[in-house]
Design an enzyme around this catalytic site. Structure first.
Site, PDB file in Angstrom:
ATOM      1  N   LYS A   8       0.867  -1.181   0.000  1.00 48.12           N
ATOM      2  CA  LYS A   8       0.000   0.000   0.000  1.00 48.12           C
ATOM      3  C   LYS A   8       0.901   1.227   0.000  1.00 48.12           C
ATOM      4  O   LYS A   8       1.527   1.554   1.006  1.00 48.12           O
ATOM      5  CB  LYS A   8      -0.929   0.023   1.214  1.00 48.12           C
ATOM      6  CG  LYS A   8      -1.898   1.200   1.200  1.00 48.12           C
ATOM      7  CD  LYS A   8      -2.784   1.213   2.421  1.00 48.12           C
ATOM      8  CE  LYS A   8      -3.754   2.387   2.360  1.00 48.12           C
ATOM      9  NZ  LYS A   8      -3.044   3.693   2.321  1.00 48.12           N
ATOM     10  N   ARG A  29      -7.968  11.275  -8.461  1.00 52.07           N
ATOM     11  CA  ARG A  29      -9.229  10.584  -8.186  1.00 52.07           C
ATOM     12  C   ARG A  29     -10.349  11.556  -7.870  1.00 52.07           C
ATOM     13  O   ARG A  29     -11.517  11.310  -8.190  1.00 52.07           O
ATOM     14  CB  ARG A  29      -9.033   9.603  -7.031  1.00 52.07           C
ATOM     15  CG  ARG A  29     -10.287   8.821  -6.661  1.00 52.07           C
ATOM     16  CD  ARG A  29      -9.970   7.725  -5.660  1.00 52.07           C
ATOM     17  NE  ARG A  29      -9.308   8.253  -4.468  1.00 52.07           N
ATOM     18  CZ  ARG A  29      -8.770   7.478  -3.529  1.00 52.07           C
ATOM     19  NH1 ARG A  29      -8.771   6.167  -3.677  1.00 52.07           N
ATOM     20  NH2 ARG A  29      -8.204   8.018  -2.464  1.00 52.07           N
ATOM     21  N   GLU A  69      -0.769   4.595  -8.496  1.00 53.53           N
ATOM     22  CA  GLU A  69      -0.369   5.485  -7.409  1.00 53.53           C
ATOM     23  C   GLU A  69       0.871   6.273  -7.810  1.00 53.53           C
ATOM     24  O   GLU A  69       1.883   5.689  -8.221  1.00 53.53           O
ATOM     25  CB  GLU A  69      -0.078   4.685  -6.142  1.00 53.53           C
ATOM     26  CG  GLU A  69      -0.025   5.502  -4.887  1.00 53.53           C
ATOM     27  CD  GLU A  69      -1.409   5.807  -4.316  1.00 53.53           C
ATOM     28  OE1 GLU A  69      -1.487   6.561  -3.326  1.00 53.53           O
ATOM     29  OE2 GLU A  69      -2.417   5.301  -4.858  1.00 53.53           O
ATOM     30  N   LYS A 236      -3.445  -1.768   7.204  1.00 49.48           N
ATOM     31  CA  LYS A 236      -2.435  -0.765   7.517  1.00 49.48           C
ATOM     32  C   LYS A 236      -1.595  -1.156   8.728  1.00 49.48           C
ATOM     33  O   LYS A 236      -2.055  -1.842   9.630  1.00 49.48           O
ATOM     34  CB  LYS A 236      -3.094   0.599   7.749  1.00 49.48           C
ATOM     35  CG  LYS A 236      -3.858   1.127   6.536  1.00 49.48           C
ATOM     36  CD  LYS A 236      -4.335   2.538   6.749  1.00 49.48           C
ATOM     37  CE  LYS A 236      -3.207   3.519   6.681  1.00 49.48           C
ATOM     38  NZ  LYS A 236      -3.651   4.928   6.683  1.00 49.48           N
TER      39      LYS A 236
END
Length: 245
Positions: A8, A29, A69, A236
């Site tokens: 991530k 986005r 990303e 996370k």
């Protein structure tokens, strides 16, 4: 059901649009429906190809949309902060903050090195009906068509690997689970990555992992909300902590 485990990255979500192999659009986005155009800015990002592969691929590819990303590596962040390009007293707080400056005018991006990693092939339209329409000879048409048809693999990770042949830089997955998630293995991987993070062994700005379905048929069934895919979930790391005086 196959699943993938990927990093991530802590950066900025960007969507790229290609028409006949040429980059024609790049947007953040935004609210999930409409984002901010950053095409002029991303033209300077070395890991975003401006033309896909060779010309043969472009001729047969009317449209390709890739989500990914945009981020700044830790080493590139350090280099920028210590360079003459960084304004004194206005140093960015983190690689993520610096990645967000892609929204700025090009003149403010001097000295910043951005990196792009694709994580989803959103839309593909091909024109493989008639070699004569493409202007290619039969051999060139066949070679390009075979390469392009791999982009329709039922595996998301396989489609991303095809993007490498188009010129993208794709970070390899951490793990692939062919028959469902192995929770013990995921926990073991997370513990290892978290330990490496504490030792500052990563140049990538990661804040966790993403567990995702690796089957496009299921991905389309699960779909997504305006901002969040239902076929993937972020896991996370716990917040870093330290003792203060």
């Amino acid at each position: 059901t196959p699943f993938g485990l990927t990093y991530k990255l802590d950066g900025l979500a960007i969507s790229l649009t290609y028409s006949f192999g040429r980059l024609i659009g790049a947007a953040t986005r935004g609210d999930g429906m409409k984002g901010e155009s950053v095409l002029a800015q991303v033209l300077s990002v070395p890991t975003i190809p401006k033309q896909l592969g060779n010309g043969h691929i472009g001729i047969l590819l009317p449209k390709l949309v890739v989500h990914g990303e945009l981020f700044v590596k830790k080493s590139d962040f350090s280099a920028y902060v210590n360079s003459a390009h960084c304004p004194i007293g206005k140093e960015p707080k983190s690689p993520r903050t610096l990645a967000g400056t892609i929204r700025s005018t090009s003149s403010k991006l001097r000295g910043v090195t951005f990196t792009f990693n694709p994580h989803y092939v959103a839309l593909v339209k091909l024109n493989l009906d008639d070699p004569s329409d493409s202007g290619l000879d039969q051999t060139a048409f066949t070679d390009a068509a075979e390469q392009l048809e791999e982009i329709f693999s039922p595996s998301l990770l396989q489609r991303l690997s095809v993007l490498k042949s188009f010129g993208f830089s794709v970070i390899p997955p951490i793990a692939v689970f062919a028959d469902g998630i192995d929770s013990h293995q995921v926990e073991s991987i997370m513990d290892r990555l978290d330990s490496q993070r504490h030792k500052d062994e990563f140049d990538l700005p990661i804040d966790g992992v993403v567990i995702h379905v690796d089957n496009y048929e299921l991905i389309e069934v699960l779909s997504h909300t305006a901002r969040i895919p239902r076929w993937a979930i972020a896991y996370k790391f716990p917040a870093l902590s330290a003792t203060t005086t």
